[in-house]
Design an enzyme around this catalytic site. Structure first.
Site, PDB file in Angstrom:
ATOM      1  N   CYS A  44       0.852  -1.200   0.000  1.00 22.57           N
ATOM      2  CA  CYS A  44       0.000   0.000   0.000  1.00 22.57           C
ATOM      3  C   CYS A  44       0.885   1.247   0.000  1.00 22.57           C
ATOM      4  O   CYS A  44       1.604   1.469  -0.956  1.00 22.57           O
ATOM      5  CB  CYS A  44      -0.956  -0.017   1.191  1.00 22.57           C
ATOM      6  SG  CYS A  44      -1.970  -1.489   1.321  1.00 22.57           S
ATOM      7  N   ASP A  97      -8.730  -2.724  -7.784  1.00 25.76           N
ATOM      8  CA  ASP A  97      -8.265  -1.747  -6.797  1.00 25.76           C
ATOM      9  C   ASP A  97      -8.945  -0.412  -7.072  1.00 25.76           C
ATOM     10  O   ASP A  97      -8.709   0.230  -8.098  1.00 25.76           O
ATOM     11  CB  ASP A  97      -6.744  -1.605  -6.902  1.00 25.76           C
ATOM     12  CG  ASP A  97      -6.133  -0.814  -5.768  1.00 25.76           C
ATOM     13  OD1 ASP A  97      -6.771   0.150  -5.298  1.00 25.76           O
ATOM     14  OD2 ASP A  97      -5.013  -1.153  -5.352  1.00 25.76           O
ATOM     15  N   HIS A 113      -7.654  -3.841  -3.690  1.00 22.11           N
ATOM     16  CA  HIS A 113      -6.519  -3.302  -2.960  1.00 22.11           C
ATOM     17  C   HIS A 113      -6.316  -4.134  -1.686  1.00 22.11           C
ATOM     18  O   HIS A 113      -7.263  -4.561  -1.051  1.00 22.11           O
ATOM     19  CB  HIS A 113      -6.796  -1.842  -2.587  1.00 22.11           C
ATOM     20  CG  HIS A 113      -5.609  -1.150  -2.019  1.00 22.11           C
ATOM     21  ND1 HIS A 113      -4.567  -0.709  -2.796  1.00 22.11           N
ATOM     22  CD2 HIS A 113      -5.288  -0.827  -0.737  1.00 22.11           C
ATOM     23  CE1 HIS A 113      -3.656  -0.137  -2.028  1.00 22.11           C
ATOM     24  NE2 HIS A 113      -4.082  -0.208  -0.767  1.00 22.11           N
TER      25      HIS A 113
END
Length: 303
Positions: A175, A238, A271
């Site tokens: 991330c 995502d 994500h």
């Protein structure tokens, strides 16, 4: 369900929050001892890697700005020397998921170091979802030069350890830390390989000029500066990193002639698909990406 769909954390409308307390609350050593409650899924069953055959410790490193930088270290028992992997965390810092990633790397023959990039302000790990704006402010205070200095400090410290192979460094990050991987690979010639898990590549389409400036340098602008191969692992679904930015990064790599770097995209993966304590976890995609990480590091760090 808990969905963290953006590298810098969600907005309040991104998900409904509920969780089961899986972690041990409180502090132990230098770090919060559990899983970050702001991301913990109600039915989470995270991977748990034991310490058998490992040496694990909390250390402090001298950062360039004079700060005593906490870091978590996991390495195999024995004299080594072992190649070193820097682990760049998500926005929650060094909580149990990141420590477990370090232990997984140590089990495969690496010395893994996870610096606590955010604690100059505050440790974000124990903060609940209701404090997400506070977490984002903590993360936002960790600027590019500070973060690069912390990575440099970790590599310098490792180079002075008898168990470390001081000429073999890798980096991986998740991330927020995925973006850091691209930045560090462009900054440091000492890094031999990087694996970026769904880090932002370019500013969001609706980013303000201030946000664009604050996020610099962006990976899409660093392709020609990469000093080692980087593998990007991204999810097709995502919501925070659109495929347009992935394609822009691929085009930048092609223009720069960086045929040794690439981005793999997992169909339908959200994500955070590697984060096994979140409901975004996709075991098959996480395992496939981890295998690719080990294959790259085996070639570049152990040869």
């Amino acid at each position: 369900m808990t969905r963290l769909i953006r590298p810098e954390g969600p907005t309040p409308d991104d998900f409904r929050f509920s969780r089961r307390t899986l972690a041990t609350a409180g502090l132990g050593g230098l770090f919060f001892m559990g899983y970050a409650p702001a991301g913990l899924a109600q039915d989470a069953r995270p991977v748990a890697t034991d310490t058998e055959g490992l040496v694990v410790e909390d250390v402090t490193l001298p950062a360039p700005d004079g700060f005593a930088l906490p870091a978590y270290v996991a390495r195999p028992e024995g004299d080594g020397p072992y190649p070193v992997v820097i682990v760049a965390s998500e926005i929650f810092g060094v909580h149990e998921y990141i420590r477990d990633v370090c232990r997984r790397l140590a089990k495969t023959g690496y010395a893994a170091i996870a610096p606590a990039f955010f604690v100059r302000v505050e440790d974000p790990a124990p903060l609940p979802f209701s404090e997400m704006s506070r977490i984002q402010a903590i993360v936002g205070a960790a600027g590019y030069e500070q973060v690069m200095g912390d990575i440099s400090a970790a590599m310098d410290w490792a180079s002075g350890q008898l168990w470390a192979k001081g000429d073999r460094f890798g980096i991986t990050g998740f991330c927020w830390g995925g973006k850091v991987v691209w930045q560090a690979a462009a900054r440091f010639a000492a890094i031999d390989a990087g694996v970026a898990w769904y880090g932002r590549l370019a500013p969001a389409a609706d980013a303000s000029p201030a946000q664009v400036s604050a996020g610099q340098p962006w990976p899409v602008d660093l392709a020609a500066d990469l000093k080692c191969p980087v593998l990007g692992l991204y999810g097709e679904a995502d919501q925070g990193i659109p495929l347009t930015s992935v394609e822009a990064m691929r085009a930048a790599l092609a223009r720069a002639g960086r045929t040794d770097s690439k981005i793999d995209v997992y169909d339908d993966a959200p994500h955070g698909f590697h984060a096994d304590y979140r409901d975004s976890y996709r075991p098959a995609d996480a395992a496939d990406g981890w295998g690719k990480l080990l294959a790259l590091f085996e070639t570049k760090l152990k040869s």
